[in-house]
Design an enzyme around this catalytic site. Structure first.
Site, PDB file in Angstrom:
ATOM      1  CG  PHE A 111      -1.307  -9.226   2.964  1.00 42.26           C
ATOM      2  CD1 PHE A 111      -0.857  -9.516   4.041  1.00 42.26           C
ATOM      3  CD2 PHE A 111      -0.520  -8.080   1.944  1.00 42.26           C
ATOM      4  CE1 PHE A 111       0.692  -8.986   4.321  1.00 42.26           C
ATOM      5  CE2 PHE A 111       0.550  -7.899   2.416  1.00 42.26           C
ATOM      6  CZ  PHE A 111       1.018  -8.049   3.356  1.00 42.26           C
ATOM      7  CD  GLN A 130      -1.459  -0.147  -3.503  1.00 46.08           C
ATOM      8  OE1 GLN A 130      -0.736  -0.893  -3.196  1.00 46.08           O
ATOM      9  NE2 GLN A 130      -2.667  -0.720  -3.607  1.00 46.08           N
ATOM     10  CG  HIS A 148       0.402   1.016   1.970  1.00 43.39           C
ATOM     11  ND1 HIS A 148      -0.074   0.939   3.484  1.00 43.39           N
ATOM     12  CD2 HIS A 148       0.691  -0.321   1.912  1.00 43.39           C
ATOM     13  CE1 HIS A 148       0.264  -0.527   3.852  1.00 43.39           C
ATOM     14  NE2 HIS A 148       0.599  -0.991   2.754  1.00 43.39           N
ATOM     15  CG  LEU A 169       5.002  -0.027   3.849  1.00 45.19           C
ATOM     16  CD1 LEU A 169       3.590   0.237   3.391  1.00 45.19           C
ATOM     17  CD2 LEU A 169       5.659  -1.094   3.028  1.00 45.19           C
ATOM     18  CD  GLU A 194      -3.080  -5.030   2.841  1.00 43.24           C
ATOM     19  OE1 GLU A 194      -2.818  -4.131   2.075  1.00 43.24           O
ATOM     20  OE2 GLU A 194      -3.614  -6.023   2.282  1.00 43.24           O
ATOM     21  NE  ARG A 252      -1.569  -2.788   0.407  1.00 39.18           N
ATOM     22  CZ  ARG A 252      -0.438  -3.193  -0.075  1.00 39.18           C
ATOM     23  NH1 ARG A 252       0.167  -2.559  -1.053  1.00 39.18           N
ATOM     24  NH2 ARG A 252       0.288  -3.994   0.717  1.00 39.18           N
ATOM     25  CG  HIS A 287       2.808   1.270  -1.185  1.00 41.52           C
ATOM     26  ND1 HIS A 287       4.043   1.490  -0.648  1.00 41.52           N
ATOM     27  CD2 HIS A 287       2.541   0.062  -1.381  1.00 41.52           C
ATOM     28  CE1 HIS A 287       4.369   0.042  -0.301  1.00 41.52           C
ATOM     29  NE2 HIS A 287       3.493  -0.758  -0.736  1.00 41.52           N
ATOM     30  NE  ARG A 308       1.770  -3.325  -5.460  1.00 39.39           N
ATOM     31  CZ  ARG A 308       1.846  -3.569  -4.213  1.00 39.39           C
ATOM     32  NH1 ARG A 308       1.711  -5.085  -3.614  1.00 39.39           N
ATOM     33  NH2 ARG A 308       2.368  -2.700  -3.471  1.00 39.39           N
TER      34      ARG A 308
END
Lengths: 248, 594
Positions: free
Chosen positions: B126, B248, B250, B260, B263, B294, B361, B405
């Protein structure tokens, strides 16, 4: 009717005001682009805030907005209106077979009770290792098509056997989960689980009508899982344990 | 309608009350149900409808499966760096070191993780993950159940709560906190959505596990139910919120729909391209490219679009290319993404790229807590525990995510701190902790908002005001922010505040009245939006997800700290970041590049 107008016929019932349920007709301008049935409901609710329905994720993974759309159960949030419109008309009703709380909202108590009956949790009383219990990718693959259930109840409420015996026949959703745990090599209560399913009603009221397979919004196949349970019930239970035993 | 007051509603009494049936709430309740304390989970939806269900890619944790030499300290380093150094290092240390235990517990509970050939849990790469403190290349640390990890996790937690006999108040909606004269929290006012019955849910410990509030923005990956109820209740009760400017975006929300796209797609080898087919992340993050943090990827995408290299007719989105991975990999590793793309983007990723755009997100901020989940206030410059109030998960700011995050860290946050909160409450109540009672006036005060709404005879419509609020936040407090625009946004918010205070609930019925719920949710969204706006305007630097055009650089001298929003004065103060982990040396702030 003009082609740019949609006619929505919606089942309405408010227990505080209505003696009986009725169908209310709404007319709404056809949106320029294709939208989901849930978006259509949002537009209607802006016109008439008394309309009630459940919704949460709006992307087909939480299972809140199961309803009967032009005669077929499905999730409003992933059903494009283009796929269900008939002559610019659409009929929305609550899931069949369960008590209606209000409008498109049904009381799912009975559905959840059947789910709980199959003991929907992993049972393995051996001492857990420090790390994870091992499972081969092949054994893990056996859970595919089972664990993805979102408990939307589209299947069970489309099943005539469930309509007839909602208290004694577990219904396709609960049975799919029953098999999910029977198929899990980490679960050690196979015998007990089969024993619990061996009465004449729990499983055997399934007559292979296949409505469940036809409506499942996740493309799952409860009928196949039920078939596998029936096969397991027929086999010697001890044999099942030795062939399906956990890796540790 | 009749006014509710302390003498005409019933009281239900519990030892511990958990508001929210998502991952953190049900992990806390599991701990408490096993302890024998009288516990209830109050959830406005049936628990498996909570937003945790939408998490896809996985749960990041150094369980040493993909790499037997992996080290939780490397995960800690990545998390501290990802947070742009305003994550509390004691909390991050706890998250990363306790993580493996919490993940193995989930596996023992039955979570159907994907597997490697050797039978161990599958882990994928990730963004922002490294080996050896950033020196050893890309790590693969995110434990996954295909691309449905959140679903698998949430259902597993629900199933185990069924096993332990947890008491659920499903489709009950918490309205406001009840606090006594000593400023202690003694439970909440709530009503049954199904019947409309109002009750005082009294408890010695109340846990806000109500998730995020992504619905303050017009474009979000969040479920419709993510309206920040717990955080808003705390703000209305006068308790602070921390790091609210940190939202955040995304990188990959489906263009137009907001859903979504994990990732994990990029972890499995997918990458982003602009209209020229260029893999542009090579320019912005030469080392890790599409697997940068991100915030970095989202900003790069917006810059590509602003500079005219966006895709589509209006050059307003980016393509996520996956087809080169082949049908086998996509069907096995990313089946849910294939399904979502076909439904919402009308493309099949096996053949075509997915149109994506940065989408709101995750809320890094929230009710400030310590690692036991205890919420605190700030009195005379020191932290002061609020007796009776706890928070966990996205609703809380403990703070492990700081200014940004890392992917896969939210599911870990849920289980680690849900568990920690449950364990702490258990000990605390057994040793005589917990708060006692509120008097009649306290209960009546908490009923005010509900009564006002129920008696509204005229005013504004919820749906309209909600759209205004969401558009305002989208316009002025998005990926890039600028002082003069935010000032405009703050002025608009003042007008919206007036409308939010005068919502008209036309439908006064009791049975499953979703309009009542939506009106209260809008009031909650507003509280969170206002805190966000004021905090964003105050922080005049760029850090993590908070990117200011007018202050493009990180300013460690002035802002290596948390922002703490006080809802009573509507001002922001600064709070020190913890640089005192117990087992390892603190990671000092360095320039953050990928």
């Amino acid at each position: 009717m003009a082609t740019n107008i949609l006619e929505v016929n919606m089942y309405r019932y408010n227990p505080e005001e209505d003696k009986f349920p009725y169908i209310k007709q709404y007319q709404i301008e056809k949106p320029a682009k294709d939208i989901m049935v849930l978006d259509l409901l949002h537009l209607l609710k802006e016109q008439d805030e008394s309309i009630s329905y459940r919704r949460s994720c709006r992307e087909g993974v939480c299972g809140s907005d199961g309803m009967n759309i032009n005669g077929k159960n499905g999730l409003a949030c992933i059903t494009p209106i283009s796929s269900v419109l008939k002559k610019n008309k659409i009929e929305l009703r609550p899931l069949p077979g369960l008590p209606v709380i209000r409008d498109l909202v049904v009381d799912m108590t009975e559905f959840y009770a059947q789910y709980e009956k199959i003991k929907p949790f992993l049972q393995n009383s051996t001492t857990a290792p420090e790390q994870e219990r091992l499972q081969s990718p092949e054994d893990r693959d056996k859970l595919d098509g089972l664990y993805e259930c979102i408990l939307c109840a589209c299947c069970s409420t489309s099943c005539p056997s469930f309509w007839w015996n909602p208290d004694k026949f577990l219904g396709p959703a609960a049975l799919l989960q029953a098999y999910r745990f029977l198929a899990d090599t980490r679960d050690l209560k196979t015998n007990e689980r089969l024993e619990d399913l061996s009465d004449p009603f729990s499983v055997y009221r399934c007559h292979g009508i296949m409505n469940c397979v036809n409506v499942c919004p996740k493309g799952l196949n409860p009928n196949k899982a039920i078939g596998k349970i029936k096969t397991m019930l027929l086999k010697d239970k001890k044999e099942i344990i030795t062939t399906d035993g956990a890796m540790n | 309608m009749t006014n509710y007051n302390s003498s005409n509603i019933k009281t239900l009494e519990f030892d511990a009350l958990i508001i929210g049936g998502g991952g953190s709430g049900m992990r806390a309740s599991l701990e408490l149900a096993k302890s024998g304390l009288k516990t209830a989970v109050v959830s406005k939806v049936f628990p498996t409808r909570s937003h945790t269900v939408s998490a896809q890619g996985g749960i990041t944790c150094s369980i040493q499966s993909a790499d037997p030499n992996d080290d939780w300290r490397w995960h800690m380093y990545d998390t501290v760096k990802g947070a742009d150094y305003i994550g509390d290092q004691d909390a991050i240390e706890y998250l990363c070191s306790e993580g493996p235990k919490a993940v193995f517990e989930l596996e023992h509970m039955g979570l159907p993780f994907s597997r490697f050939e050797n039978g161990r849990i599958y882990q994928r790469p990730f963004g922002g993950q490294s080996k050896d403190y950033g020196k050893g290349g890309q790590a693969a640390r995110t434990c996954a159940a295909a691309d449905r990890t959140g679903h698998a996790l949430l259902h597993t937690l629900y199933q185990n709560n069924v096993k332990e006999g947890t008491n659920f108040l499903n489709e009950w909606f918490a309205v406001d906190i009840v606090k006594n004269a000593k400023n202690e929290v003694t439970g909440v006012i709530a009503f049954s959505i199904e019947y409309g019955e109002v009750a005082y849910l009294k408890a010695q410990s109340t846990v806000m596990a109500t998730g995020g509030a992504g619905r303050i923005y017009a474009s979000t990956t969040n479920a419709l139910i993510n309206t920040g109820d717990g955080l808003a209740m705390a703000l209305r009760a006068g308790y602070p919120a921390q790091d609210m400017e940190m939202w955040q975006f995304h990188p990959t929300g489906i263009y137009g729909a907001g859903s979504l796209v994990t990732e994990g797609c990029r972890g499995e080898g997918g990458y982003l391209i602009n209209k020229d087919g260029e893999r542009f992340m090579e320019r912005y993050a030469p080392n890790v490219k599409d697997l940068a943090g991100r915030d970095v990827v989202a900003r790069s995408m917006v810059l590509e679009i602003l500079e005219g290299r966006g895709c589509g007719e209006n050059n307003d989105h980016i393509y996520l290319k996956l087809d080169h991975l082949g049908a086998d990999v996509l069907n096995a590793k990313l089946p849910g993404i294939c399904e979502l793309s076909r439904t919402f983007a009308h493309v099949d990723p096996i053949y075509e790229p997915i149109p994506v755009v940065p989408t709101c997100h995750y809320m890094m901020g929230g009710t400030p807590t310590n690692i036991n989940g205890q919420a605190f206030n700030r009195i005379d410059g020191t932290d002061s525990i609020i007796p009776g109030l706890f928070a966990a998960g996205e609703a809380a700011c403990v703070s492990v995510h700081g200014a940004n995050r890392l992917g896969g860290n939210s599911l870990l946050d849920l289980v680690v701190f849900g568990r920690a909160t449950g364990m702490f409450i258990q000990e605390d109540l057994k040793s005589g902790g917990g708060v006692k009672s509120a008097d009649k006036d306290d209960i009546d005060n908490a009923l005010d908002r509900l009564n006002t709404l129920n008696n509204s005879g005229s005013g504004y419509e919820t749906a309209e005001v909600k759209k205004e609020l969401q558009q305002c936040m989208q316009n002025y407090f998005g990926v890039f922010r600028r002082g003069e625009y935010m000032k405009k946004g703050l002025d608009e918010l003042q007008e919206i505040r007036e409308k939010v205070n005068q919502l008209h609930l036309k439908d006064k019925s009791n049975a499953f009245n979703t309009s009542r719920v939506e009106a209260i949710e809008l009031q909650n969204l507003f509280e969170v939006a206002e805190a966000t706006a004021i905090a964003a305007y105050s922080r005049d630097e760029s850090r993590g997800a908070h990117a200011r055009d007018d202050f493009p650089d990180r300013d460690d001298e002035r802002w290596l700290c948390h922002s703490l929003y006080d809802p009573l004065s509507k001002t922001v103060s600064k709070r020190d970041v913890n640089f005192n982990p117990s087992e390892v040396e603190a990671f000092p702030p360095i320039v953050r590049t990928y």
